[in-house]
Write a protein that holds these residues in place. Sequence first.
Motif, PDB file in Angstrom:
ATOM      1  N   PHE A   1       0.972  -0.968   0.142  1.00 59.78           N
ATOM      2  CA  PHE A   1       0.130  -0.095   0.170  1.00 59.78           C
ATOM      3  C   PHE A   1       1.170   1.425   0.311  1.00 59.78           C
ATOM      4  CE2 PHE A   1       0.468  -1.492   4.444  1.00 59.78           C
ATOM      5  CZ  PHE A   1       1.048  -0.478   5.444  1.00 59.78           C
ATOM      6  N   PHE A   2       0.366   2.278  -0.401  1.00 64.39           N
ATOM      7  CA  PHE A   2       1.138   3.141  -0.402  1.00 64.39           C
ATOM      8  C   PHE A   2       1.233   4.525   1.058  1.00 64.39           C
ATOM      9  CE2 PHE A   2      -0.544   3.202  -4.856  1.00 64.39           C
ATOM     10  CZ  PHE A   2       0.843   3.969  -5.246  1.00 64.39           C
ATOM     11  N   CYS A   3       2.183   4.491   1.277  1.00 63.77           N
ATOM     12  CA  CYS A   3       2.375   5.032   2.861  1.00 63.77           C
ATOM     13  C   CYS A   3       3.257   5.999   2.662  1.00 63.77           C
ATOM     14  CB  CYS A   3       3.309   4.411   4.028  1.00 63.77           C
ATOM     15  SG  CYS A   3       3.719   4.903   4.975  1.00 63.77           S
ATOM     16  N   MET A   4       2.454   7.328   3.054  1.00 62.74           N
ATOM     17  CA  MET A   4       3.337   8.705   3.313  1.00 62.74           C
ATOM     18  C   MET A   4       2.863   9.943   5.164  1.00 62.74           C
ATOM     19  SD  MET A   4       0.918  10.301  -0.415  1.00 62.74           S
ATOM     20  CE  MET A   4       2.041  12.026  -0.109  1.00 62.74           C
ATOM     21  N   PRO A   5       4.470   9.086   5.336  1.00 60.35           N
ATOM     22  CA  PRO A   5       4.863   9.334   6.513  1.00 60.35           C
ATOM     23  C   PRO A   5       5.215  11.819   7.043  1.00 60.35           C
ATOM     24  CG  PRO A   5       6.198   8.594   6.080  1.00 60.35           C
ATOM     25  CD  PRO A   5       5.542   8.325   4.377  1.00 60.35           C
ATOM     26  N   GLY A   6       4.968  12.008   5.954  1.00 58.31           N
ATOM     27  CA  GLY A   6       5.404  12.987   5.729  1.00 58.31           C
ATOM     28  C   GLY A   6       6.348  13.048   5.246  1.00 58.31           C
ATOM     29  N   PRO A   7       7.477  14.639   5.533  1.00 58.61           N
ATOM     30  CA  PRO A   7       8.683  14.876   5.532  1.00 58.61           C
ATOM     31  C   PRO A   7       9.431  14.152   6.219  1.00 58.61           C
ATOM     32  CG  PRO A   7       7.599  17.294   5.847  1.00 58.61           C
ATOM     33  CD  PRO A   7       6.266  16.082   6.102  1.00 58.61           C
ATOM     34  N   ASP A   8      10.768  14.506   6.258  1.00 55.00           N
ATOM     35  CA  ASP A   8      12.257  13.645   6.980  1.00 55.00           C
ATOM     36  C   ASP A   8      12.636  15.027   8.232  1.00 55.00           C
ATOM     37  OD1 ASP A   8      13.403  15.922   5.433  1.00 55.00           O
ATOM     38  OD2 ASP A   8      14.162  14.494   4.652  1.00 55.00           O
ATOM     39  N   ALA A   9      11.986  16.045   8.514  1.00 60.56           N
ATOM     40  CA  ALA A   9      11.806  16.643   9.803  1.00 60.56           C
ATOM     41  C   ALA A   9      11.057  16.838  10.247  1.00 60.56           C
ATOM     42  CB  ALA A   9      13.306  18.192   8.492  1.00 60.56           C
ATOM     43  N   PRO A  10      10.759  17.865  11.083  1.00 62.05           N
ATOM     44  CA  PRO A  10       9.757  17.727  11.676  1.00 62.05           C
ATOM     45  C   PRO A  10       8.880  19.696  11.433  1.00 62.05           C
ATOM     46  CG  PRO A  10      11.615  18.004  13.584  1.00 62.05           C
ATOM     47  CD  PRO A  10      11.980  17.658  12.838  1.00 62.05           C
ATOM     48  N   TYR A  11       7.780  20.283  11.156  1.00 67.27           N
ATOM     49  CA  TYR A  11       7.533  21.527  10.518  1.00 67.27           C
ATOM     50  C   TYR A  11       6.467  22.038  11.536  1.00 67.27           C
ATOM     51  CZ  TYR A  11       4.094  18.293   9.046  1.00 67.27           C
ATOM     52  OH  TYR A  11       2.581  17.567   8.152  1.00 67.27           O
ATOM     53  N   VAL A  12       5.884  22.657  11.677  1.00 64.78           N
ATOM     54  CA  VAL A  12       5.155  23.474  11.469  1.00 64.78           C
ATOM     55  C   VAL A  12       3.935  23.821  10.696  1.00 64.78           C
ATOM     56  CG1 VAL A  12       5.399  23.792  14.333  1.00 64.78           C
ATOM     57  CG2 VAL A  12       6.087  26.050  12.608  1.00 64.78           C
ATOM     58  N   VAL A  13       2.864  24.043  10.779  1.00 63.51           N
ATOM     59  CA  VAL A  13       1.977  25.012   9.712  1.00 63.51           C
ATOM     60  C   VAL A  13       1.055  26.493  10.144  1.00 63.51           C
ATOM     61  CG1 VAL A  13      -0.518  24.164   8.765  1.00 63.51           C
ATOM     62  CG2 VAL A  13       0.850  22.800   9.426  1.00 63.51           C
ATOM     63  N   PRO A  14       2.365  27.160   9.633  1.00 63.65           N
ATOM     64  CA  PRO A  14       2.043  28.573  10.085  1.00 63.65           C
ATOM     65  C   PRO A  14       0.282  28.901  10.316  1.00 63.65           C
ATOM     66  CG  PRO A  14       3.627  28.459   9.228  1.00 63.65           C
ATOM     67  CD  PRO A  14       3.360  27.445   8.529  1.00 63.65           C
ATOM     68  N   ARG A  15      -0.814  28.595   9.157  1.00 59.43           N
ATOM     69  CA  ARG A  15      -1.397  29.088   9.102  1.00 59.43           C
ATOM     70  C   ARG A  15      -2.552  29.069  10.605  1.00 59.43           C
ATOM     71  NH1 ARG A  15      -2.274  24.983   6.089  1.00 59.43           N
ATOM     72  NH2 ARG A  15      -3.799  23.350   6.621  1.00 59.43           N
ATOM     73  N   LEU A  16      -2.401  27.928  11.133  1.00 64.54           N
ATOM     74  CA  LEU A  16      -2.628  26.843  12.567  1.00 64.54           C
ATOM     75  C   LEU A  16      -1.989  28.026  13.648  1.00 64.54           C
ATOM     76  CD1 LEU A  16      -3.217  23.441  11.793  1.00 64.54           C
ATOM     77  CD2 LEU A  16      -4.597  25.608  11.290  1.00 64.54           C
ATOM     78  N   LEU A  17      -1.011  28.043  13.330  1.00 68.37           N
ATOM     79  CA  LEU A  17       0.271  28.802  14.987  1.00 68.37           C
ATOM     80  C   LEU A  17       0.111  30.045  14.667  1.00 68.37           C
ATOM     81  CD1 LEU A  17       1.343  26.917  17.106  1.00 68.37           C
ATOM     82  CD2 LEU A  17       3.909  26.673  16.351  1.00 68.37           C
ATOM     83  N   ALA A  18      -0.196  30.759  13.959  1.00 73.69           N
ATOM     84  CA  ALA A  18      -0.205  32.395  13.691  1.00 73.69           C
ATOM     85  C   ALA A  18      -0.895  32.513  14.290  1.00 73.69           C
ATOM     86  CB  ALA A  18      -0.181  33.206  12.766  1.00 73.69           C
ATOM     87  N   HIS A  19      -2.079  31.835  14.666  1.00 76.55           N
ATOM     88  CA  HIS A  19      -3.463  32.047  15.343  1.00 76.55           C
ATOM     89  C   HIS A  19      -3.309  32.254  16.726  1.00 76.55           C
ATOM     90  CE1 HIS A  19      -7.596  31.841  16.743  1.00 76.55           C
ATOM     91  NE2 HIS A  19      -7.791  31.926  15.912  1.00 76.55           N
ATOM     92  N   PRO A  20      -3.699  33.421  17.086  1.00 75.99           N
ATOM     93  CA  PRO A  20      -3.954  34.003  18.498  1.00 75.99           C
ATOM     94  C   PRO A  20      -3.947  32.810  20.139  1.00 75.99           C
ATOM     95  CG  PRO A  20      -5.108  35.277  17.543  1.00 75.99           C
ATOM     96  CD  PRO A  20      -4.249  34.612  16.669  1.00 75.99           C
TER      97      PRO A  20
END
Length: 275
Positions: free
Chosen positions: A139-158
């Motif tokens: 099956f296809f596995c998509m575990p994300g990129p190879d380094a941790p990241y954040v999503v600015p559209r979420l984390l920018a919320h106060p």
Amino acid sequence: MPLRVLRFAGLEPWRTRGESGSMADREHVFATERRALLAEGNRLKAHYAEVGFTAGGKAAIYRVFDLHDRYEELLPESVVARCPFTGSAVPWPIDSVDLDGWYWDYDNPARRLRGRVLPTWLAMGGAVRLAEPVASAPFFCMPGPDAPYVVPRLLAHPQVRAVVAQLPIGPHTGWAVTYFGTRRHLGVDLENLWGTRRYEVYYDNGCWKGWAGRQQHTGDYDFDLGPWLDSGKLLWIAPDDSGATLREGLPGCPYVDLGGTRKLQMIHDGKITRY
């Protein structure tokens, strides 16, 4: 009829299944039965793909449903975060044995649904640094990129903060990034649940509501964690910290400047594609 459609027919998504027993007991039972469940299930799925929804195919796929149920029930829980607002630990049922488990099937993940989450819980993305060779799975596995990241559209919320934590997935190194907020409706798409094409939606009280999804793209991610750590918007849990203590600030954080390609990863039959 596609397997994914059949799999969710009649499912009570608000019901969280599981077995009693300590975490160590569950991990032992899961590790003991996992190999046999995957071997039989993968064989029957291949048979169904060959013969379709015939009498033999129906018998095969109904047996696969039972195997999926058992796999989901046995999934042990790992603490992936601690809420910055309430201090509550967040255990999550996850296959940390390896990426060849059905939990990591991108198109048809076998996961024990959470009937309820913390009212402050919003989303959980993730990344994996692969150790090659990777285990082969049909099956296809998509575990994300190879380094941790954040999503600015979420984390920018106060009213949103995030927590990054490391957990091993077999020979690989995984990072869960969990988002929490004091309000549930942010007016933006959330992050797809780690390893899947969709995210779960919950009511204000934390009860399960439904699913939504967003196309993944690394352009939506910020791999430069330093400023987010400095601002206090991103907190972290040290590797192998059994107490899951929340830590704040950039000094001492092991999740910055980790290198890597910063590309999404797709695995199929043991082959890796990065894009």
